[in-house]
Scaffold this active site. Structure first.
Site, PDB file in Angstrom:
ATOM      1  N   CYS A  30       6.747  41.360  34.202  1.00 30.97           N
ATOM      2  CA  CYS A  30       6.449  39.936  34.009  1.00 30.97           C
ATOM      3  C   CYS A  30       6.172  39.242  35.346  1.00 30.97           C
ATOM      4  O   CYS A  30       7.020  39.245  36.231  1.00 30.97           O
ATOM      5  CB  CYS A  30       7.611  39.309  33.237  1.00 30.97           C
ATOM      6  SG  CYS A  30       8.028  37.619  33.646  1.00 30.97           S
ATOM      7  N   CYS A  65       8.446  36.438  36.601  1.00 30.48           N
ATOM      8  CA  CYS A  65       9.789  36.971  36.935  1.00 30.48           C
ATOM      9  C   CYS A  65       9.814  37.459  38.378  1.00 30.48           C
ATOM     10  O   CYS A  65      10.805  37.307  39.079  1.00 30.48           O
ATOM     11  CB  CYS A  65      10.152  38.136  36.019  1.00 30.48           C
ATOM     12  SG  CYS A  65      10.222  37.681  34.284  1.00 30.48           S
TER      13      CYS A  65
END
Lengths: 100, 287
Positions: free
Chosen positions: A29, A32
């Protein structure tokens, strides 16, 4: 203080502290990856805060228990209870504001 | 491999392209759809045009000026950006994929959120802006994508890896593309649920039950890409430093989508800053 890698084994013990920050993330991600150094920085500068990261790929049950459906999500715990939640990339100041 | 790929051919993007090209950089400008500038009837407050100039002319002149200098300008819809490592970005368009060392996002500002009751309340509780990030949580569940363009289709395709129950909701807009997913064009009145999102209510009074909604309005804009890459945002604007750099090395943003004055002069200035800083950045990385 260093960041604690969270799993089913240590999760309940870690969140049962006065000031706790948990970063729910996954390796694939993008946001992230940008959130991660911010969380590391909080751990470095604030030894009084217990900071943990939970990889949702490995620990989906915990993510489900806390209703995580978007990553990154940051949860702030106080003595085991979730008291704050940030969804999406969040600034250090905002996170600290919710913990202090 | 380009030195810089610029998304957006308005005053910010073209200004950046001019500075980069003049420093002998290999630049590609991609654009799609109508620029906000093109819609301006008359620009009467920009330096050097007694009597003003139409937004359309100013816009087209800018593109021509860049092309005359040798800048490649292509009309292609960008549907995804990805960050593979330092000085390594991929830019996926409908038909091509380009590689670049840096990216400038200059797509103008765009509303990310549809004006539907309940959307804001359920962000992070079933409303998502990133299929690739959050699709994982909807394995074998029922989801919808709100949008009516290639961008909505591309998000639906990403979701197809985890679930087959995907509906595209256009919220009253027409849908002119071929879709392997069911498309529902009814207008949405409200989205809601208890803890998490559970339903969409249409204007004919009927409800669709579902577990997740992904937002992908119109053409994917700078803010959509930024959210997926992890670029720090301030509401719908991209946060930049004094040289138009975002929090990700090699990604810059300039023009209307950085917020502040929505003026041509500001966009031109920011484009120049971004272009010059990339020249400096690429030189530093050469060592």
């Amino acid at each position: 203080m260093s960041v604690i890698k969270l799993s089913e084994k240590n999760f309940d013990e870690v969140i049962n502290n006065d000031k706790v920050l948990v970063d729910f993330y996954a390796d694939w991600c993008g946001p992230c990856k940008m959130q991660s150094p911010i969380v590391d920085n909080i751990a470095d500068e604030h030894p009084e805060i217990k900071v943990g990261k939970l990889n949702i790929d490995d620990e989906m049950d915990i993510a489900e228990k806390y209703g995580i459906v978007s990553i990154p999500t940051l949860l702030v715990f106080k003595n085991g209870q979730p008291v704050g939640k940030f969804v999406g990339l969040t600034r250090k100041e905002e996170i600290l504001g919710a913990i202090e | 491999m380009y030195d810089s790929v610029i998304i957006g051919a308005g005053p910010a993007g073209i200004s950046a392209a001019l500075y980069l090209k003049r420093a002998n950089k290999n630049v590609l400008v991609l654009y799609h759809g109508e620029s906000q500038l093109e819609k301006a009837h008359l620009i009467d407050n920009y330096y050097g045009f007694p009597g003003g100039i139409s937004g359309k002319d100013l816009y087209n002149n800018g593109i021509k000026q860049a092309q005359n200098l040798g800048v490649e300008v292509k009309e292609e819809e960008v549907i995804n950006l990805s960050f593979n490592g330092p000085l390594d970005f991929s830019i996926k368009t409908l038909n091509n994929e380009y590689k670049s060392k840096t990216i400038i996002i200059a797509t103008g500002n765009k509303k990310l959120r549809p004006n539907i009751k309940g959307i804001v309340d359920f962000e992070g509780k079933g409303i998502s802006y990133c299929a690739i990030c959050d699709g994982f949580f909807y394995r074998k569940k029922k989801v919808a994508v709100i949008g009516n363009s290639n961008y909505a289709l591309s998000e639906a395709e990403d979701l197809h890896n985890v679930t087959s129950d995907i509906t595209i909701l256009t919220n009253g807009e027409s849908f002119d593309l071929k879709s392997e997913f069911p498309v529902d064009t009814r207008k949405i009145v409200e989205v809601g649920g208890e803890e998490k999102i559970q339903y969409v209510l249409f204007d004919d009074g009927s409800k669709m039950e579902l577990n997740g909604i992904f937002i992908a309005l119109g053409t994917a804009g700078g803010a959509d890409f930024a959210k997926k890459l992890g670029v720090m945002m301030n509401k719908d604007s991209i946060e930049v430093n004094e040289n138009m750099k975002t929090n990700i090395n090699g990604i810059y943003a300039c023009g209307n989508l950085t917020g502040g004055l929505l003026q041509v002069n500001k966009a031109v200035y920011e484009g120049a800053l971004a272009g010059l800083d990339i020249v400096k950045y690429l030189k530093e990385q050469e060592v």
